[in-house]
Design a protein around this motif. Structure first.
Motif, PDB file in Angstrom:
ATOM      1  N   ALA A 426       0.846  -1.101  -0.057  1.00  0.00           N
ATOM      2  CA  ALA A 426       0.064  -0.016  -0.031  1.00  0.00           C
ATOM      3  C   ALA A 426       0.805   1.408   0.049  1.00  0.00           C
ATOM      4  CB  ALA A 426      -1.065  -0.104   1.089  1.00  0.00           C
ATOM      5  N   CYS A 427       1.952   1.358   0.696  1.00  0.00           N
ATOM      6  CA  CYS A 427       2.695   2.328   0.819  1.00  0.00           C
ATOM      7  C   CYS A 427       3.571   2.583  -0.561  1.00  0.00           C
ATOM      8  CB  CYS A 427       4.010   2.023   1.815  1.00  0.00           C
ATOM      9  SG  CYS A 427       3.253   2.384   3.668  1.00  0.00           S
ATOM     10  N   ALA A 428       3.991   1.498  -1.195  1.00  0.00           N
ATOM     11  CA  ALA A 428       4.521   1.782  -2.419  1.00  0.00           C
ATOM     12  C   ALA A 428       3.384   2.077  -3.510  1.00  0.00           C
ATOM     13  CB  ALA A 428       4.954   0.234  -3.110  1.00  0.00           C
ATOM     14  N   VAL A 433       1.593   7.017  -6.794  1.00  0.00           N
ATOM     15  CA  VAL A 433       0.390   8.022  -7.054  1.00  0.00           C
ATOM     16  C   VAL A 433       1.081   9.406  -7.048  1.00  0.00           C
ATOM     17  CG1 VAL A 433      -1.702   8.961  -6.303  1.00  0.00           C
ATOM     18  CG2 VAL A 433      -1.597   6.559  -6.574  1.00  0.00           C
ATOM     19  N   ALA A 434       1.952   9.618  -5.711  1.00  0.00           N
ATOM     20  CA  ALA A 434       2.619  10.759  -5.596  1.00  0.00           C
ATOM     21  C   ALA A 434       3.470  11.040  -6.513  1.00  0.00           C
ATOM     22  CB  ALA A 434       3.307  10.693  -4.180  1.00  0.00           C
ATOM     23  N   SER A 441       1.740  17.410 -12.294  1.00  0.00           N
ATOM     24  CA  SER A 441       1.337  18.630 -12.104  1.00  0.00           C
ATOM     25  C   SER A 441       2.483  19.660 -12.178  1.00  0.00           C
ATOM     26  CB  SER A 441       1.013  18.636 -10.434  1.00  0.00           C
ATOM     27  OG  SER A 441       2.253  18.321  -9.762  1.00  0.00           O
ATOM     28  N   ARG A 442       3.796  19.173 -12.001  1.00  0.00           N
ATOM     29  CA  ARG A 442       5.003  20.388 -11.851  1.00  0.00           C
ATOM     30  C   ARG A 442       5.439  20.394 -13.426  1.00  0.00           C
ATOM     31  NH1 ARG A 442       8.236  20.447  -6.200  1.00  0.00           N
ATOM     32  NH2 ARG A 442       6.220  20.429  -5.039  1.00  0.00           N
ATOM     33  N   GLY A 457       7.785   2.930 -11.873  1.00  0.00           N
ATOM     34  CA  GLY A 457       6.417   1.957 -11.970  1.00  0.00           C
ATOM     35  C   GLY A 457       6.835   0.605 -12.047  1.00  0.00           C
ATOM     36  N   LEU A 458       7.984   0.303 -12.825  1.00  0.00           N
ATOM     37  CA  LEU A 458       8.620  -1.018 -12.640  1.00  0.00           C
ATOM     38  C   LEU A 458       8.853  -1.413 -11.325  1.00  0.00           C
ATOM     39  CD1 LEU A 458       9.538  -3.278 -14.643  1.00  0.00           C
ATOM     40  CD2 LEU A 458      11.639  -2.553 -14.687  1.00  0.00           C
TER      41      LEU A 458
END
Length: 574
Positions: A426-428, A433-434, A441-442, A457-458
C-alpha cells in the motif's frame, strides 16, 4: 556542432535520498521469505550451499549435493557461499545467499553512475554554451546524466528478475558494468594502474562465466583505442598487461584444481568444453531470438540509445559514444553467435545501453518524452491495478470468475492476509500516485524526468509481486513441499541416495529435506529417487540395474502446480 543546448535548470540532480530509496525498493523486495525457485535460482543456491557446508573439493569442483556442475566458473558461487557463512545465521542459508545480491547490485549501480558521470563532465560531451549564460557546470551536467543512466538501468525489464536471482548472471552484469567504468577511466588517462584494474575486471568476468566474453571485450578495448586515436603501441602494452592480470586471476582457481584434482577430476577440461560450446556461427534462430526478446528485454534503454547514435553522428571519435557503442556492438555479436541463445547473453548489453541512452535523452523532443511518460503511466498503472484486483479476488473470492481464474493454477493453496506485506504494498502504491502527481502537475524540466516514471513504475510492480503474491509464487515455484514428503518416506538409516533429478530439484531436496544424496563419484546406494513424467508408463521406467536386486516403490508425488513432472522413491531389495 554539438547537438545539445541545455539550460542549467535542466541539470538539477535527483535528490540523493530519492535515488537511495529507489535503489532500496528495487533490491530489497524478495530478499526475505523467498524460497529458491525452480531452475537456475535453486540450482545456483545449491552450489553455494554445498560449498558453504563442504570442504575444499566442493570449492574447487562446483557441485550440487554431489551432482557435478563445473561449467561456467565458481566466482559467483564462492561469493554466495561466503555470504551464507556470514549471514546465514540470521534467517537461514537462503537469506544469507540472497544477501550477496545486495553487494552485487551496489557495484553495478555505482559503476553505471560513475561511468555516465565521468563521460558527462568531459568537454566533448558538454552542451553548447548559451549566448547570455545560464549553461550548466560540467559536474552538474555529469551528475544529471549519471542519475538518468541509473534510472534507465533500473527501468530495464530484462534486469529485473536476473538482478534478484542468486545466479552467476547477476554478478556477470555487475562486473560488465565495472569493466565499462574501468574502460572509460583508462581511455581518459591511459596508465599502468588503469590497465591493471581493467585486468581485474576481465579476470572476474572469466571466473564468473568463462573466457569468451572477456576475450571479445579485449578486442573491443583495442578498437576503442584505435577509434579514439590513442598511441597504439602503448595501448597494446597496457592491454597485454590487463590480459595477463586477468589470466593470473583465473589461475587462482584452475591451478589448484589441476594439482589437487577434487573428487578425482580437473576442472580445466570441463570448463574449456563449456566455453567452446558458447560460440558458433550466427544462425537464424539466434537472430530471431535477439530481435524478438531484445525489443522488450532492453526497454526503455534501446530507443534512447539508438537516438543517441543518430543525434551524435556528426561527432566522430568522442569518448561517450565510442566506448559504449563499441561494447554494445561486440556484445551483440556474441549474442548472435551463441548456439543456444538465452537471456544471459543479453544481460551484458544493459550497462552500456543505459549509458548511451542517457546521452540520447539530451536531444529527445518534448513530444517524444511526454509520449514515453504517458505510456509508462497508463501501462504500469493498469498493471498495478490488475495485481491489486487479483490479490483481492484470491483473498475474498470476489469477483468469483476472477478468483477462480487466479486460483485454478494453484490447487490446494489457501491464501491468507499478511498485514506487513499489505502495508508495504500500500505504501509503494501511494508513492507511485504521488510520483505521477508530481510529474504531471509540475512538469519539471530536468533531464531525468523522461525515465523516472518508467523506473518507478517497474519498481512498484516488483514490490507488489514480492509482497502480495510471494506466498503464491513460493507455492508454485518451490520444491519445499515435495522435499518434506520425500524425507518422511525415506527409509530409516539410509546413508545415501542415487537420483536422476536435475540440479534445481537436487538442491531443494538436499536443503529442505536433508536428503543424503550420493557424493561425486559415489555409486550403488540402496535408495533411488526417480524424476520422470506422468506420461511415462510404469513398465518403461528407467531404474538402475543391479544383479540379483529388485526395487520397491516407497512414495510417489509431485508439486501441486506441475501436471507433467513426477518423482518416485524406490528402495533396493535383494
Amino acid at each position: 556542432m554539438k547537438p545539445v543546448r541545455l539550460p542549467a535548470a535542466a541539470t538539477l540532480a535527483l535528490p540523493r535520498w530519492a535515488l537511495f530509496a529507489l535503489g532500496l525498493l528495487y533490491i530489497l523486495p524478495g530478499l526475505i521469505g523467498r524460497e529458491p525457485w525452480k531452475n537456475d535460482d535453486a540450482a545456483s543456491f545449491g552450489i553455494m550451499w554445498t560449498m558453504a557446508h563442504g570442504g575444499l573439493n566442493d570449492w574447487l569442483w562446483p557441485n550440487v549435493a554431489g551432482l557435478s556442475v563445473p561449467d561456467e566458473g565458481p566466482l559467483a558461487f564462492w561469493l554466495g557461499a561466503i555470504f551464507i557463512k556470514l549471514f546465514g545465521w540470521i534467517d537461514g542459508d537462503v537469506f544469507g545467499a540472497r544477501m550477496s545480491t545486495i553487494g552485487i547490485f551496489v557495484v553495478s549501480t555505482l559503476s553505471v553512475w560513475y561511468t555516465a558521470f565521468n563521460l558527462g563532465r568531459r568537454n566533448d560531451a558538454q552542451p553548447l554554451r548559451l549566448a547570455f549564460g545560464g549553461h550548466p557546470e560540467p559536474d552538474d551536467f555529469g551528475r544529471t546524466l549519471a542519475d538518468a543512466a541509473v534510472l534507465i538501468y533500473l527501468g530495464c525489464l530484462g534486469l529485473l528478475q536476473h538482478s534478484h536471482d542468486i545466479t552467476a548472471e547477476a554478478l556477470y552484469v555487475s562486473l560488465m558494468a565495472y569493466l565499462l567504468y574501468r574502460a572509460v577511466r583508462y581511455m581518459e588517462g591511459p596508465s599502468v594502474r588503469n590497465a591493471a584494474l581493467l585486468g581485474l575486471a576481465l579476470g572476474g568476468l572469466t571466473l564468473t562465466r568463462g573466457w569468451i566474453t572477456p576475450a571479445a571485450l579485449s578486442i573491443a578495448l583495442l578498437l576503442c583505442t584505435v577509434f579514439l586515436r590513442l598511441p597504439l603501441l602503448r595501448s597494446v602494452r597496457h592491454l597485454a598487461l590487463a590480459i595477463l592480470i586477468g589470466a593470473a586471476l583465473t589461475l587462482v582457481w584452475l591451478l589448484p584444481g589441476e594439482w589437487l584434482k577434487p573428487y578425482g577430476h580437473s576442472p580445466i577440461q570441463a570448463w574449456m568444453e563449456w566455453n567452446c560450446r558458447q560460440f558458433s556461427a550466427p544462425s537464424l534462430k539466434s537472430v530471431q531470438y535477439f530481435m524478438r526478446v531484445g525489443i522488450w528485454f532492453f526497454w526503455p534503454a534501446w530507443p534512447f540509445a539508438a537516438w543517441a547514435v543518430y543525434a551524435w553522428r556528426r561527432q566522430h571519435h568522442v569518448l561517450h559514444i565510442v566506448v559504449p557503442l563499441t561494447f554494445v556492438a561486440m556484445l551483440a555479436i556474441l549474442g548472435l553467435c551463441h548456439p543456444d541463445p538465452d537471456p544471459s547473453q543479453l544481460l551484458p548489453l544493459l550497462p552500456p545501453l543505459a549509458v548511451m541512452a542517457a546521452f540520447g535523452l539530451l536531444t529527445m523532443k518534448r513530444g517524444a518524452i511526454n509520449a514515453i511518460d504517458w505510456f509508462s503511466v497508463m501501462v504500469l498503472t493498469i498493471c498495478a491495478a490488475t495485481l491489486w484486483l487479483f490479490w483481492f479476488a484470491t483473498l475474498t473470492g470476489w469477483p468469483p470468475r476472477l478468483a477462480h481464474n487466479a486460483l485454478k493454477l494453484l490447487p490446494g493453496f489457501k491464501p491468507e492476509l499478511d498485514v506487513l506485506a499489505f502495508f508495504v504494498a500500500a505504501c509503494a502504491s501511494a508513492g507511485w500516485v504521488a510520483l505521477v502527481h508530481w510529474r504531471i502537475s509540475r512538469q519539471p524540466a530536468v533531464l531525468w524526468r523522461a525515465v523516472v516514471l518508467s523506473s518507478g513504475g517497474l519498481i512498484l510492480i516488483w514490490v507488489l509481486i514480492m509482497t502480495l503474491f510471494l506466498p503464491q509464487l513460493n507455492y508454485s515455484k518451490s520444491y519445499a513441499s515435495v522435499a518434506h514428503q520425500i524425507s518422511v518416506h525415506l527409509p530409516p538409516g539410509s546413508k545415501c541416495i542415487n537420483s536422476n533429478v536435475g540440479a534445481a530439484q537436487r538442491a531443494s531436496f538436499a536443503y529442505f529435506g536433508h536428503l543424503p544424496f550420493a557424493s561425486v563419484g559415489q555409486q550403488q546406494c540402496d535408495v533411488f529417487l526417480l524424476q520422470d513424467s506422468i506420461k511415462v508408463p510404469d513398465s518403461k521406467e528407467q531404474l538402475p540395474e543391479h544383479h540379483g536386486a529388485d526395487w520397491i516403490k516407497l512414495w510417489e508425488g509431485r508439486r501441486p502446480t506441475d501436471d507433467v513432472e513426477r518423482f518416485r522413491l524406490y528402495q533396493r531389495v535383494r
